[in-house]
Design a protein around this motif. Structure first.
Motif, PDB file in Angstrom:
ATOM      1  N   HIS A  84       2.197   7.961  -9.329  1.00 37.90           N
ATOM      2  CA  HIS A  84       2.313   8.130  -7.872  1.00 37.90           C
ATOM      3  C   HIS A  84       1.641   9.442  -7.540  1.00 37.90           C
ATOM      4  N   HIS A 140      -2.466   8.725  -0.113  1.00 42.34           N
ATOM      5  CA  HIS A 140      -2.043   8.124  -1.376  1.00 42.34           C
ATOM      6  C   HIS A 140      -3.272   7.697  -2.174  1.00 42.34           C
ATOM      7  N   ARG A 146      10.146   3.810 -12.123  1.00 35.13           N
ATOM      8  CA  ARG A 146       9.959   3.395 -10.732  1.00 35.13           C
ATOM      9  C   ARG A 146      10.899   2.223 -10.488  1.00 35.13           C
TER      10      ARG A 146
END
Length: 132
Positions: free
Chosen positions: A74, A90, A115
Protein backbone atom coordinates in the motif's frame (compact mmCIF):
# COMPACT_ATOMS: atom_id res chain seq x y z
CA UNK A 1 15.33 -2.92 12.09
CA UNK A 2 17.08 -3.86 8.88
CA UNK A 3 17.41 -1.71 5.79
CA UNK A 4 17.56 -2.77 2.15
CA UNK A 5 18.71 -0.24 -0.46
CA UNK A 6 17.63 -1.11 -3.98
CA UNK A 7 17.86 0.48 -7.41
CA UNK A 8 15.27 -0.05 -10.10
CA UNK A 9 16.32 0.50 -13.69
CA UNK A 10 14.65 1.99 -16.74
CA UNK A 11 11.36 0.39 -17.84
CA UNK A 12 10.71 -1.40 -14.54
CA UNK A 13 7.21 -1.16 -13.10
CA UNK A 14 7.65 0.52 -9.70
CA UNK A 15 4.79 -1.13 -7.80
CA UNK A 16 5.26 -4.59 -9.33
CA UNK A 17 9.01 -4.43 -8.63
CA UNK A 18 8.44 -3.60 -4.97
CA UNK A 19 5.83 -6.36 -4.61
CA UNK A 20 8.25 -8.85 -6.22
CA UNK A 21 11.05 -7.66 -3.93
CA UNK A 22 8.84 -8.27 -0.89
CA UNK A 23 8.11 -11.80 -2.11
CA UNK A 24 11.76 -12.57 -2.99
CA UNK A 25 13.04 -11.31 0.38
CA UNK A 26 10.07 -12.74 2.33
CA UNK A 27 9.36 -9.32 3.85
CA UNK A 28 6.64 -9.57 6.49
CA UNK A 29 6.65 -5.93 7.65
CA UNK A 30 8.40 -3.42 5.41
CA UNK A 31 8.07 0.29 4.83
CA UNK A 32 9.62 2.88 2.55
CA UNK A 33 12.37 4.93 4.18
CA UNK A 34 13.37 6.97 1.14
CA UNK A 35 12.70 7.04 -2.59
CA UNK A 36 13.76 9.26 -5.49
CA UNK A 37 13.98 8.76 -9.21
CA UNK A 38 12.00 9.39 -12.36
CA UNK A 39 9.01 8.00 -14.23
CA UNK A 40 8.07 8.08 -17.90
CA UNK A 41 4.53 6.99 -17.11
CA UNK A 42 2.56 7.41 -13.89
CA UNK A 43 -0.54 5.42 -13.04
CA UNK A 44 -2.19 6.89 -9.97
CA UNK A 45 -5.55 6.60 -8.25
CA UNK A 46 -6.52 9.99 -6.90
CA UNK A 47 -8.45 10.50 -3.65
CA UNK A 48 -12.08 9.37 -3.64
CA UNK A 49 -11.82 7.83 -7.12
CA UNK A 50 -12.39 4.23 -8.17
CA UNK A 51 -10.40 4.43 -11.40
CA UNK A 52 -6.73 5.02 -12.18
CA UNK A 53 -5.38 7.96 -14.14
CA UNK A 54 -2.51 7.25 -16.56
CA UNK A 55 -0.15 10.16 -17.19
CA UNK A 56 2.32 9.73 -20.06
CA UNK A 57 5.02 12.30 -19.53
CA UNK A 58 8.23 12.42 -17.55
CA UNK A 59 8.10 13.01 -13.80
CA UNK A 60 10.49 13.27 -10.88
CA UNK A 61 9.63 11.05 -7.91
CA UNK A 62 9.57 13.36 -4.89
CA UNK A 63 8.39 10.86 -2.32
CA UNK A 64 7.03 7.38 -1.93
CA UNK A 65 5.44 6.27 1.31
CA UNK A 66 3.72 3.20 2.61
CA UNK A 67 4.00 -0.41 3.61
CA UNK A 68 5.18 -3.51 1.78
CA UNK A 69 4.90 -7.17 2.70
CA UNK A 70 4.40 -10.53 1.06
CA UNK A 71 0.70 -10.04 1.86
CA UNK A 72 0.44 -6.81 -0.15
CA UNK A 73 1.71 -3.31 -0.75
CA UNK A 74 0.00 0.00 0.00
CA UNK A 75 1.93 2.94 -1.35
CA UNK A 76 1.32 6.61 -2.11
CA UNK A 77 3.50 8.68 -4.41
CA UNK A 78 4.17 12.38 -5.00
CA UNK A 79 5.63 13.35 -8.38
CA UNK A 80 6.53 16.62 -10.13
CA UNK A 81 6.18 17.39 -13.82
CA UNK A 82 8.61 19.47 -15.91
CA UNK A 83 7.03 22.67 -14.59
CA UNK A 84 7.39 21.62 -10.96
CA UNK A 85 3.68 20.96 -10.54
CA UNK A 86 3.24 18.31 -7.86
CA UNK A 87 0.54 15.66 -7.92
CA UNK A 88 0.12 12.50 -5.96
CA UNK A 89 -2.08 9.66 -4.95
CA UNK A 90 -2.28 5.90 -4.60
CA UNK A 91 0.50 4.11 -6.51
CA UNK A 92 -0.91 1.63 -9.01
CA UNK A 93 0.67 -0.86 -11.40
CA UNK A 94 1.85 0.96 -14.50
CA UNK A 95 4.27 3.49 -13.00
CA UNK A 96 7.19 2.94 -15.35
CA UNK A 97 10.73 4.02 -14.40
CA UNK A 98 12.33 6.50 -16.80
CA UNK A 99 16.01 6.48 -15.77
CA UNK A 100 16.23 5.09 -12.25
CA UNK A 101 14.58 4.76 -8.85
CA UNK A 102 16.68 4.66 -5.69
CA UNK A 103 14.72 3.21 -2.80
CA UNK A 104 15.54 2.36 0.80
CA UNK A 105 13.24 -0.15 2.48
CA UNK A 106 13.08 -0.67 6.24
CA UNK A 107 12.14 -4.03 7.73
CA UNK A 108 10.59 -4.49 11.18
CA UNK A 109 11.52 -8.06 12.10
CA UNK A 110 9.25 -8.24 15.14
CA UNK A 111 6.04 -7.60 13.18
CA UNK A 112 3.98 -8.92 10.30
CA UNK A 113 1.60 -6.90 8.12
CA UNK A 114 -1.65 -8.30 6.80
CA UNK A 115 -4.48 -6.81 4.75
CA UNK A 116 -7.90 -7.67 6.14
CA UNK A 117 -11.32 -6.43 5.13
CA UNK A 118 -12.62 -3.63 7.35
CA UNK A 119 -16.43 -3.42 7.33
CA UNK A 120 -16.33 0.21 8.48
CA UNK A 121 -14.19 1.45 5.57
CA UNK A 122 -15.09 -1.17 2.97
CA UNK A 123 -11.42 -1.74 2.13
CA UNK A 124 -8.68 -4.20 2.99
CA UNK A 125 -6.83 -2.31 5.73
CA UNK A 126 -3.50 -2.79 7.47
CA UNK A 127 -3.43 -5.25 10.35
CA UNK A 128 -0.21 -5.19 12.39
CA UNK A 129 0.68 -8.39 14.26
CA UNK A 130 3.46 -8.52 16.84
CA UNK A 131 5.68 -11.59 16.53
CA UNK A 132 7.15 -11.25 20.03
Amino acid sequence: MKAFPIRLKSNADLRKSLKNFALEQNIQAGFILSAIGSLKQATIRFADRDDNTVLTEKFEILSLNGTIATTGVHLHIAIADRHGKVIGGHLSDGCIIYTTAEIAIGIADDFAFFRTFDEQTGFNELEVVSLI
